[in-house]
Design an enzyme around this catalytic site. Structure first.
Site, mmCIF file in Angstrom:
data_model
loop_
_atom_site.group_PDB
_atom_site.id
_atom_site.type_symbol
_atom_site.label_atom_id
_atom_site.label_comp_id
_atom_site.label_asym_id
_atom_site.label_seq_id
_atom_site.Cartn_x
_atom_site.Cartn_y
_atom_site.Cartn_z
ATOM 1 N N LYS A 105 0.933 -1.054 -0.144
ATOM 2 C CA LYS A 105 -0.053 -0.125 -0.274
ATOM 3 C C LYS A 105 0.910 1.171 -0.039
ATOM 4 C CE LYS A 105 -1.331 2.392 2.975
ATOM 5 N NZ LYS A 105 -0.918 3.927 3.312
ATOM 6 N N THR B 189 2.641 6.465 4.882
ATOM 7 C CA THR B 189 3.366 5.118 4.934
ATOM 8 C C THR B 189 3.226 4.258 3.566
ATOM 9 O OG1 THR B 189 3.184 4.897 7.294
ATOM 10 C CG2 THR B 189 3.847 3.066 6.102
ATOM 11 N N ASN C 135 -2.732 17.939 -0.833
ATOM 12 C CA ASN C 135 -1.978 18.124 0.369
ATOM 13 C C ASN C 135 -2.066 19.241 1.133
ATOM 14 O OD1 ASN C 135 -0.305 15.591 0.956
ATOM 15 N ND2 ASN C 135 0.072 15.886 -1.206
ATOM 16 N N THR D 55 -5.545 17.872 9.793
ATOM 17 C CA THR D 55 -5.256 17.426 10.872
ATOM 18 C C THR D 55 -6.402 17.919 11.905
ATOM 19 O OG1 THR D 55 -4.018 19.258 11.374
ATOM 20 C CG2 THR D 55 -2.825 17.055 10.718
#
Lengths: 454, 454
Positions: free
Chosen positions: B201, B212, B449, B454
């Protein structure tokens, strides 16, 4: 400011110990300058500039791109200055619109002809090695050298010692820069006042059609070439080498520091008994370099926000600078700043990837050769449980307090609505400080760079 | 293919000597797998996966992020495998939705509990060190560990040896990936057939909310841990370490290579008399790793085009890879590919900035330790007057013929209208070859992005 005081306040910007600068063009004594349109640019804008000494050879030092494909003007300037990249010169000539890069032996011959034309027109024919060269623009095109040589002959008779002439030269350096970049400061040394003035264009390869970051810093102080070179390398390590717009390094990047000595004020060598004047002069050069670098970052392609990352509490300054650089260069951090997102996870993640510079850059920053070789490329030391991070004056991460902390997200976002956003990291490990400059990543950057341009 | 043949045709893609792969999920013998929704992701999509051995401990090797802020699952996996990063294991557990990074001692305790839950549920309570960990998602949030532990208990009873179970695990690895990434190959060794299958992934930190790159490669061959580790490091050096989406490295990047031995087919150590089987197996692993890396690059955030940069004629493979990597990572090259601009100046400029990797990566790529230390971080060797460059099969630069050349720009642009663009460089210096994978830089990347996330 002591390390303790710095560590005590991760919310405030670092106090940078440099003299104040002004954003004006002030031509120091001992120089003449001028600019004209010789027909390189199709736009008809100024594309030729000369800065020359009015009283014979001046001390000079240069720093250059590390790109293997260094352009013809870079290689000729390096040859003229010799292996030390310091010596004497009587003129700097700049062409814009064509980089004269990747043009082979023909491009070298073109640049040589330009040097001979400048030397001849300024009355030191036979000494073309006293001409230094700058060029910026399209890679892979030849300069229209006949037009450039004709332009030099005309311009040489029009050089002037006025401040406006330096401003004109700064304007002729520009390609797609949206603003003219000038900076100046005046300091008092033990035997009198001196001026340090700089002009610059571009940054990195942010303007690929018209590539390159160029700068010329002039002073009327009297300084030996080797001293100038040491000062320039140190200042560049803390300013231009801490500047990133998109991570590319052009084939033409060049900075010259030229000292006419016309003030009569001597800057002694560091080895001499009183080093105060040398240090004051070095700080004046660095102040101008830093201000030009900040102007370049703020004018980055498509950019709307200057990003300043300041790091304190590192093991030493080299580590602080490495960490500041990787944070200010991160695409994810740059995009987050563009979105006014206090995304500390990206900052912490970037800091964890910091690696020290290569040995040459570490040496330029004052680390001894053996240590520089041992440490080059190694990971910088960051302790997650000691790190603290603030964005635009808001504490967003405190590793000494388990890491993520509650903070007023709306207030942080509001504080980020500014033309400059300061990211502060305190590592809590030592006395090292450093900073780096970048700009936000915007849709406009992609649009400007994905257009069909060649 | 000899170096001469490669150099003879800079227009054609490099012939990569690896076995063919298929993009399917094929679970090798000796494994069971499964996935479920345990409530980490708010979306309700699968967020828990287990791949386990069906016949006791298997050989395993891991490669991990170099980020100083390595997440709790990375550090626990490293501790379980010991300093060699190779050993035995009976299960890999993956959670997605929270990275368990920058969570301090509490995060470590959470991950430990997960390992104990897996070991208990699968019947090897008391040996939680036989569980390896993957996690991906938001940095700085705790895992809902009670829900994860409950989910593990249920999922453990539902693991299956079907191919669909492996596909389900691959799907549960996903966060914002637009496609599930699987690859498989089958090869015949001297004592029988074996399968090598991989799931993966993400890539780098392209998906910052769900950070990740993770991968698990499974085989039914019987291989010693140390051999697995050597093979995995070599394959990673030529595939994942040559992959760049945006230059950031996450806190959680992990790849595991697990060998059940259930085929009964032994892969001998390299030191043994007949190394053919070991080399065949290594190529099968690399083929799967390469295909997964290419899927990851093609699925890069906002990307529309896979960029493959292939370099031949370098002094050695390490130099070729360094040059390929810097070209495929250049923001300017990436933006030019997005705009279908055959902008060779940016490619040449990027190649001139190539520096060799750090010593650890050079060693992983097969360079001896002394040489790796000497060469780490040094500039790669490129001779401007020998370089040739093609884009999408069109020769655009020939340094042996003064550099810039005339080419059919419209035809080159048309050839670039493809889902993959190959940039070929031939350095004309030696036998070294290498490649790197990236994706174009688009407005969509910036938009995704810079959102407030957050």
């Amino acid at each position: 400011m002591t390390a303790t005081e710095v560590a005590a306040d991760v919310l405030a910007p670092l106090a940078i110990d440099l003299p104040a600068v002004e954003r004006g063009a002030v031509l120091p004594r001992g120089f003449v300058a001028g600019a004209s349109t010789c027909g390189i640019k199709q736009s008809g804008r100024p594309d030729l500039a000369i800065v020359a000494t009015s009283g014979g050879p001046a001390s000079v030092a240069g720093v250059f791109t590390t790109n293997t494909f260094a352009a013809a003007p870079v290689r000729l300037s390096q040859r003229n200055l010799g292996t030390t990249h310091a010596g004497v010169a009587r003129a700097v000539v700049s062409t814009s619109g064509s980089a004269n890069a990747a043009t082979g032996a023909a491009g070298d011959a073109d640049q040589q002809r330009i040097g001979e034309a400048v030397a001849g027109a300024l009355g030191f024919a036979g000494q073309p090695e006293h001409v230094l060269h700058l060029s910026t623009g399209i890679i892979g095109t030849r300069l229209p050298v006949d037009r450039v040589v004709a332009g030099i002959a005309t311009l040489a008779s029009q050089l002037s010692s006025t401040d406006d002439a330096l401003l004109a030269a700064a304007e002729a350096l520009r390609t797609t820069d949206s603003r003219t970049k000038v900076s100046t400061t005046s300091i008092t040394l033990s035997s009198g006042d001196i001026i340090v003035s700089g002009i610059a264009k571009g940054v990195g390869m942010i303007h690929p059609r018209m590539a390159t970051m160029l700068s010329v810093i002039l002073t009327d102080a009297a300084v030996e070439p080797a001293t100038l070179h040491a000062i320039l390398r140190g200042a560049a390590a803390r300013t231009w080498n801490q500047l990133s717009v998109d991570g590319d390094t052009s084939t033409n990047d060049t900075v010259f520091l030229v000292a006419s000595g016309a003030s009569g004020v001597q800057v002694p060598r560091e080895t001499e008994s009183d080093a105060r004047d040398m240090h004051s002069f070095a700080k004046a050069v660095e102040a101008v370099a830093r201000d030009l670098a900040r102007q370049q970052a703020a004018d980055g392609e498509g950019a709307s926000t200057l990003i300043t990352c300041q790091v304190s509490g590192a093991i030493d300054d080299a580590e602080a600078r490495a960490i500041a650089r990787v944070v200010a260069s991160s695409s994810l951090v740059k995009a987050a700043i563009h979105g006014r997102d206090p995304n500390w996870g990206r900052i912490v993640g970037a800091a964890g990837n910091a690696r020290l510079a290569d040995a040459a850059l570490l040496e330029a920053a004052g680390i001894d050769a053996v240590s520089a070789t041992q440490r080059a490329g190694r990971a910088a030391t960051v302790a997650p449980d000691r790190l603290r991070v603030s964005i635009a004056g808001h504490l967003v991460f405190d590793g000494r307090n388990s890491g993520p902390i509650g903070f007023d997200r709306s207030a942080a976002r509001a504080a980020m609505e500014a033309s400059e956003v300061v990211i502060r990291l305190d590592l809590g490990l030592g006395d090292g400080i450093g900073e780096a400059f970048g700009c936000d990543l915007t849709e406009q950057y992609v649009i400007e760079n994905s257009e069909y341009t060649t």
